[in-house]
Write an enzyme that holds these catalytic residues in place. Structure first.
Site, mmCIF file in Angstrom:
data_model
loop_
_atom_site.group_PDB
_atom_site.id
_atom_site.type_symbol
_atom_site.label_atom_id
_atom_site.label_comp_id
_atom_site.label_asym_id
_atom_site.label_seq_id
_atom_site.Cartn_x
_atom_site.Cartn_y
_atom_site.Cartn_z
ATOM 1 N N ASP A 73 0.847 -1.190 0.000
ATOM 2 C CA ASP A 73 0.000 0.000 0.000
ATOM 3 C C ASP A 73 0.884 1.242 0.000
ATOM 4 O O ASP A 73 1.904 1.311 0.704
ATOM 5 C CB ASP A 73 -0.909 -0.011 1.238
ATOM 6 C CG ASP A 73 -2.054 0.969 1.119
ATOM 7 O OD1 ASP A 73 -3.212 0.529 0.987
ATOM 8 O OD2 ASP A 73 -1.791 2.193 1.157
ATOM 9 N N HIS A 124 -10.168 -5.039 -3.417
ATOM 10 C CA HIS A 124 -8.827 -5.236 -2.860
ATOM 11 C C HIS A 124 -8.944 -5.672 -1.411
ATOM 12 O O HIS A 124 -9.817 -5.232 -0.669
ATOM 13 C CB HIS A 124 -7.970 -3.974 -2.979
ATOM 14 C CG HIS A 124 -8.626 -2.723 -2.489
ATOM 15 N ND1 HIS A 124 -9.572 -2.036 -3.208
ATOM 16 C CD2 HIS A 124 -8.470 -2.029 -1.332
ATOM 17 C CE1 HIS A 124 -9.972 -0.976 -2.519
ATOM 18 N NE2 HIS A 124 -9.322 -0.946 -1.379
HETATM 19 P P1 DGP Z 1 -9.582 1.638 0.322
HETATM 20 O O1 DGP Z 1 -9.686 2.886 1.105
HETATM 21 O O2 DGP Z 1 -10.031 0.405 1.110
HETATM 22 O O3 DGP Z 1 -10.272 1.737 -1.018
HETATM 23 O O4 DGP Z 1 -8.035 1.402 0.074
HETATM 24 C C1 DGP Z 1 -7.330 1.888 -1.024
HETATM 25 C C2 DGP Z 1 -5.891 1.792 -0.686
HETATM 26 O O5 DGP Z 1 -5.157 1.924 -1.884
HETATM 27 C C3 DGP Z 1 -5.371 2.871 0.258
HETATM 28 O O6 DGP Z 1 -4.930 2.264 1.472
HETATM 29 C C4 DGP Z 1 -4.209 3.511 -0.471
HETATM 30 C C5 DGP Z 1 -3.935 2.552 -1.599
HETATM 31 N N1 DGP Z 1 -3.497 3.182 -2.830
HETATM 32 C C6 DGP Z 1 -4.132 4.168 -3.497
HETATM 33 N N2 DGP Z 1 -3.452 4.497 -4.602
HETATM 34 C C7 DGP Z 1 -2.357 3.683 -4.641
HETATM 35 C C8 DGP Z 1 -1.279 3.544 -5.547
HETATM 36 O O7 DGP Z 1 -1.180 4.222 -6.570
HETATM 37 N N3 DGP Z 1 -0.346 2.605 -5.240
HETATM 38 C C9 DGP Z 1 -0.429 1.830 -4.132
HETATM 39 N N4 DGP Z 1 0.558 0.953 -3.930
HETATM 40 N N5 DGP Z 1 -1.437 1.936 -3.248
HETATM 41 C C10 DGP Z 1 -2.398 2.850 -3.507
#
Ligand code: DGP
Length: 114
Positions: free
Chosen positions: A31, A100
């Protein structure tokens, strides 16, 4: 693949994201905004908007994802435990509309969440 979906792009390798696990059906990556020492996202490669949109055809895929979560927890040394979270819809705090599974561990986690 949905061309306007961030996680579809990540799964396709468009951003050269490092995958902890990759199979025909899923990828796992860290994340960007970790909420714990280990914070990994496990996602299906196929675009499924949320847990609420699963169908009977996804039964095997969900099992594969859970086994990947377990494998990553072992790789990360989360012997004291971990948490799996699937934020779903606006009330569930879902911000990326591609299914996810958050794997969180490496510290003592509080309950209940906010
Ligand atoms: P949620 O709030 O449950 O939809 O979680 C989305 C998650 O995705 C949040 O913890 C941050 C992560 N996230 C968002 N954009 C990116 C990205 O571009 N790369 C990565 N590795 N994580 C991301």
């Amino acid at each position: 693949m949905h061309s306007d979906c961030l996680f579809c792009k990540i799964a396709s390798g468009a951003f050269s994201t490092e995958f902890l696990v990759e199979t025909e059906n899923l990828v796992a990556f860290r994340d960007i905004n970790p909420a714990a020492p280990t914070h990994v996202l496990v996602i299906p490669k196929r675009h499924i908007p949320s847990l609420a949109r699963l169908g009977p055809e996804d039964q095997h895929l969900m099992g594969e994802i859970m086994l990947a979560v377990k494998q990553i927890a072992e790789q990360e040394g989360l012997d004291e435990g971990f948490r799996v979270v699937v934020n779903t819809g606006p009330d569930g705090g879902q911000s990326v509309n591609h299914l996810h599974f958050h794997l969180l561990g490496g510290r003592s986690l509080q309950w209940p969440p906010g």
